[in-house]
Design a protein around this motif. Structure first.
Motif, mmCIF file in Angstrom:
data_model
loop_
_atom_site.group_PDB
_atom_site.id
_atom_site.type_symbol
_atom_site.label_atom_id
_atom_site.label_comp_id
_atom_site.label_asym_id
_atom_site.label_seq_id
_atom_site.Cartn_x
_atom_site.Cartn_y
_atom_site.Cartn_z
ATOM 1 N N ARG A 211 2.287 6.659 3.774
ATOM 2 C CA ARG A 211 1.862 8.013 4.136
ATOM 3 C C ARG A 211 3.099 8.871 4.358
ATOM 4 O O ARG A 211 4.218 8.361 4.563
ATOM 5 C CB ARG A 211 1.022 7.978 5.407
ATOM 6 C CG ARG A 211 1.746 7.425 6.619
ATOM 7 C CD ARG A 211 0.895 7.522 7.872
ATOM 8 N NE ARG A 211 1.541 6.914 9.016
ATOM 9 C CZ ARG A 211 2.505 7.498 9.732
ATOM 10 N NH1 ARG A 211 2.918 8.719 9.409
ATOM 11 N NH2 ARG A 211 3.053 6.871 10.752
ATOM 12 N N ALA A 212 2.903 10.168 4.329
ATOM 13 C CA ALA A 212 4.013 11.081 4.600
ATOM 14 C C ALA A 212 4.449 10.942 6.050
ATOM 15 O O ALA A 212 3.631 10.744 6.957
ATOM 16 C CB ALA A 212 3.581 12.516 4.307
ATOM 17 N N THR B 223 -2.830 16.908 -7.137
ATOM 18 C CA THR B 223 -1.982 15.852 -6.590
ATOM 19 C C THR B 223 -0.991 15.350 -7.629
ATOM 20 O O THR B 223 -1.343 15.171 -8.804
ATOM 21 C CB THR B 223 -2.852 14.668 -6.119
ATOM 22 O OG1 THR B 223 -3.821 15.136 -5.185
ATOM 23 C CG2 THR B 223 -2.010 13.591 -5.457
ATOM 24 N N PHE C 222 3.397 6.610 -4.301
ATOM 25 C CA PHE C 222 3.001 7.556 -3.258
ATOM 26 C C PHE C 222 2.501 8.829 -3.931
ATOM 27 O O PHE C 222 2.769 9.072 -5.116
ATOM 28 C CB PHE C 222 4.132 7.843 -2.257
ATOM 29 C CG PHE C 222 5.298 8.621 -2.818
ATOM 30 C CD1 PHE C 222 5.296 10.009 -2.844
ATOM 31 C CD2 PHE C 222 6.425 7.958 -3.303
ATOM 32 C CE1 PHE C 222 6.374 10.730 -3.337
ATOM 33 C CE2 PHE C 222 7.508 8.667 -3.798
ATOM 34 C CZ PHE C 222 7.486 10.050 -3.822
ATOM 35 N N ARG D 241 0.830 -1.204 0.000
ATOM 36 C CA ARG D 241 0.000 0.000 0.000
ATOM 37 C C ARG D 241 0.866 1.257 0.000
ATOM 38 O O ARG D 241 1.946 1.276 0.605
ATOM 39 C CB ARG D 241 -0.928 -0.001 1.212
ATOM 40 C CG ARG D 241 -2.042 -1.030 1.121
ATOM 41 C CD ARG D 241 -2.964 -0.946 2.315
ATOM 42 N NE ARG D 241 -4.109 -1.851 2.170
ATOM 43 C CZ ARG D 241 -5.059 -1.994 3.081
ATOM 44 N NH1 ARG D 241 -5.011 -1.291 4.215
ATOM 45 N NH2 ARG D 241 -6.053 -2.833 2.872
ATOM 46 N N PHE E 115 8.833 10.797 2.358
ATOM 47 C CA PHE E 115 8.328 9.430 2.359
ATOM 48 C C PHE E 115 9.489 8.452 2.483
ATOM 49 O O PHE E 115 10.559 8.664 1.889
ATOM 50 C CB PHE E 115 7.566 9.133 1.068
ATOM 51 C CG PHE E 115 6.358 9.987 0.866
ATOM 52 C CD1 PHE E 115 5.097 9.538 1.209
ATOM 53 C CD2 PHE E 115 6.481 11.268 0.327
ATOM 54 C CE1 PHE E 115 3.977 10.337 1.032
ATOM 55 C CE2 PHE E 115 5.369 12.075 0.138
ATOM 56 C CZ PHE E 115 4.115 11.607 0.492
ATOM 57 N N LYS F 192 5.840 11.976 9.720
ATOM 58 C CA LYS F 192 5.878 13.094 10.647
ATOM 59 C C LYS F 192 7.342 13.439 10.924
ATOM 60 O O LYS F 192 8.243 12.629 10.702
ATOM 61 C CB LYS F 192 5.158 12.728 11.943
ATOM 62 C CG LYS F 192 3.680 12.411 11.759
ATOM 63 C CD LYS F 192 3.046 12.013 13.090
ATOM 64 C CE LYS F 192 1.572 11.666 12.911
ATOM 65 N NZ LYS F 192 0.944 11.243 14.188
ATOM 66 N N GLN G 176 6.742 17.213 1.930
ATOM 67 C CA GLN G 176 6.516 15.911 2.549
ATOM 68 C C GLN G 176 7.666 14.959 2.235
ATOM 69 O O GLN G 176 8.240 15.011 1.139
ATOM 70 C CB GLN G 176 5.188 15.301 2.089
ATOM 71 C CG GLN G 176 3.968 16.047 2.596
ATOM 72 C CD GLN G 176 2.671 15.351 2.258
ATOM 73 O OE1 GLN G 176 2.550 14.695 1.224
ATOM 74 N NE2 GLN G 176 1.676 15.467 3.137
#
Length: 426
Positions: free
Chosen positions: A221-222, A251, A275, A218, A297, A224, A295
């Protein structure tokens, strides 16, 4: 009545009234067009047009059109006309009526989208769009399919084609004024090149259906700030987007190259291959119209490409030629800063000192990003609403204008891009 060839198993293309004509880039050099003359990937050129490439014969023309029809058949226009709400308010009868109207609207947009995508594909593959004057165009348009096909023989390969060259490939997707995405535009007239195609062989070959992506593949996500760290077996990719309020929600999709053109990398390693980074819809403070997002990844190493851009349900896929960069195990790579409201989509590759939050593990460890080294030429299986190509190679490294990618056939192996998100590539 003249038969119009079926476009790769879709409904036959029929001309629709145009509310406004599209005037596209002339072949006399890459002069910057004004707003009225900008390239629009969501619609085909207006008028009586045909495809031309100097030195080509009719067989090469037909093969190129057929291959582009196959690519165009893979694309789908989203259903965003809001018919469901109207049906609910009208009971069973209302649902039936709205359903019929919705089907007609969807069919119309599919026809428009197919016409636009065939033209986009032909242009990327080195063909020019030529428009005839009204008198000569009407005369050819009135011919039966076989007669029209024969009549185009002297036009499709001419070095100085009859009519006006109104569109050529010029890396249009990189320019900010180009219309990349949105509802399919008006279809004025069906291209004479499409009308000349025989109906035989209009069904596309079945595409390869690989296995479903496992949960481990999958899209990530970005991270933190406190999660950003370089670990063995992974790499960091950082993307920065800027723009204005009107670009909010747009996007960019990045995909990882597989071991072969038609095999997804997760089929072998079970790891993520996509992503996405979206420009915020809200400003940093109330009333601020500027938007910015940076961001990071954590992704598998390999070759990553900028594959597509979307707004809402609409996706424009750079499947006919996209740009990518290599990411090695344990390193941090900066793709650059993409200004979605700028004159060009090509990223600013200046590596910022504040890419990582000061307190992040990677920053504490003294990790430094290197600028991505973009190169062009990757191809994927086309999907989404519109298809095209995008060359992000830095201009300072290019001695000549972007050239059209090499022409490919319908059987050329391609990479399938998949994701589970409803508004992303599927």
């Amino acid at each position: 009545m003249k038969r119009i060839a079926a476009v790769v198993g879709l409904v036959a293309l029929v001309a629709e009234p145009a509310q406004a004509q599209l005037v596209t880039r002339a072949a006399v050099g890459p002069a910057v067009p004004d707003v009225e003359n900008r390239i629009d990937l969501t619609r085909s050129s207006a008028g009586y047009t045909y495809f031309n490439r100097a030195g080509a014969d009719l067989a090469q023309h037909d093969a190129a059109v057929s291959a582009c029809m196959v690519e165009a058949s893979r694309m789908r226009q989203p259903d965003d006309n809001g018919a469901a709400g109207a049906a609910a308010a009208g009971g069973l009868l209302g649902a039936l009526v709205v359903g019929v109207m919705q089907g007609a609207m969807n069919g119309m947009h599919e026809r428009r989208g197919v016409a636009a995508n065939v033209e986009n594909c032909m242009v990327v593959n080195g063909w020019r769009v030529v428009r005839l004057d009204e008198t000569e165009g009407k005369a050819l348009d009135a011919l039966e399919q076989a007669e029209l096909h024969a009549a185009l023989a002297e036009h499709v390969g001419a070095a100085q084609p009859k009519g006006e060259v109104i569109r050529v490939y010029d890396n249009d997707a990189v320019r900010g004024e180009t219309v990349l995405i949105g509802r399919s535009g008006d279809l004025d007239k069906v291209s004479l090149s499409l009308q000349a195609q025989p109906p035989e062989g209009a069904t596309p070959p079945p595409g390869r259906k690989g296995p479903q992506a496992p949960r481990t593949a999958r899209p990530p996500r970005a991270l933190k700030a406190e999660e950003v760290a370089v670990t063995a077996g992974d790499a960091l990719i950082t993307v920065r987007l800027t723009g204005m309020a009107e670009q909010g929600g747009r996007t960019l999709f990045f995909t990882r190259q597989g071991p072969a053109p038609d095999i997804q990398p997760w089929e072998q390693d079970g790891r993520p291959a996509l992503f996405a980074v979206a420009l915020p819809t809200r400003g940093a403070v109330r009333g601020d119209r500027t938007r910015a997002m940076t961001q990071t990844f954590s992704v598998p190493p390999g070759r990553w490409r900028l594959s597509a851009v979307n707004v809402g349900q609409y996706i424009t896929h750079f499947c006919l030629g996209n740009s990518g960069f290599e990411v090695r195990d344990g390193e941090a790579v900066y793709t650059g800063a993409f200004d979605l409201s700028g004159e060009q989509l090509r990223p600013d590759m200046t590596v910022r000192d504040d890419l990582l939050a000061p307190a992040s593990p990677a920053a504490v460890a003294g990790v430094r990003h290197r600028a991505a080294q973009w190169s062009y030429g990757d191809k994927e299986q086309c999907q989404g609403a519109y298809l095209y190509a995008l060359d992000l190679t830095p201009q300072t490294e290019k001695a000549v204008e972007a050239a059209a990618p090499e022409v490919t056939g319908a059987d050329t192996p391609v990479v399938v891009v998949e994701t589970t998100a409803s508004s992303t590539l599927q």
